[in-house]
Write an enzyme that holds these catalytic residues in place. Structure first.
Site, mmCIF file in Angstrom:
data_model
loop_
_atom_site.group_PDB
_atom_site.id
_atom_site.type_symbol
_atom_site.label_atom_id
_atom_site.label_comp_id
_atom_site.label_asym_id
_atom_site.label_seq_id
_atom_site.Cartn_x
_atom_site.Cartn_y
_atom_site.Cartn_z
ATOM 1 N N ILE A 30 0.822 -1.212 0.000
ATOM 2 C CA ILE A 30 0.000 0.000 0.000
ATOM 3 C C ILE A 30 0.863 1.272 0.000
ATOM 4 C CG2 ILE A 30 -0.295 0.298 2.505
ATOM 5 C CD1 ILE A 30 -3.330 0.556 1.941
ATOM 6 N N SER A 94 6.584 -4.173 10.763
ATOM 7 C CA SER A 94 5.441 -3.404 11.258
ATOM 8 C C SER A 94 4.138 -4.180 11.172
ATOM 9 C CB SER A 94 5.306 -2.078 10.508
ATOM 10 O OG SER A 94 5.091 -2.308 9.131
ATOM 11 N N HIS A 99 5.849 -11.828 5.820
ATOM 12 C CA HIS A 99 5.670 -11.391 4.433
ATOM 13 C C HIS A 99 7.034 -11.171 3.808
ATOM 14 C CE1 HIS A 99 5.492 -7.994 7.205
ATOM 15 N NE2 HIS A 99 6.193 -7.323 6.297
#
Ligand code: AMP
Ligand code: ZN
Length: 113
Positions: A30, A94, A99
């Protein structure tokens, strides 16, 4: 516990998916840090690289293989790219669902900050 990436897997949170199979999914970050910035995640919630168990070795390898396939598909493989796994606060993590970052489309600097 609420997890943004479990929400994406469940379809409760929007994401621009670029790849899915029975074990993993991949979508655009994002807040991209490069012209191409994809996150490859397991469907299963695993909090980070440090939480990977011996039995997750095939899954962990699959994240890398899928990232390479996506790099090919998005046309960044020939010029090169970077794969990053962040662990914990000092590692810059975070989101606490493991991932693999796939970053490409520009020259990467080294060493990392
Ligand atoms: P890390 O700092 O390694 O934990 O990376 C987490 C990454 O997830 C960051 O690059 C964020 O920009 C990205 N991110 C956080 N929330 C979302 C979301 N809802 N959809 C896509 N990417 C996200
Ligand atoms: Zn999760």
């Amino acid at each position: 516990m609420a997890c943004a990436f479990c929400d994406i897997i469940a379809g409760r949170r929007p994401a621009t998916l670029v790849y899915e199979d029975e074990r993993v999914a991949a979508f655009h970050d994002i807040h991209p840090a490069a012209p191409v910035h994809i996150l490859v995640i397991p469907r299963e919630h695993i909090s980070g690289p440090d939480a990977l168990a011996a039995g997750d070795a095939t899954l962990a390898g699959h994240l890398i293989v899928v990232a390479g396939r996506i790099a090919q598909d998005l046309g960044i493989a020939a010029d090169g790219y970077r794969l990053v796994l962040n662990e914990g606060r000092q590692g810059g993590q975070s989101v606490f669902h493991v991932h693999l970052h796939l970053l490409g489309g520009r020259r990467m600097s080294w060493p990392l900050g």
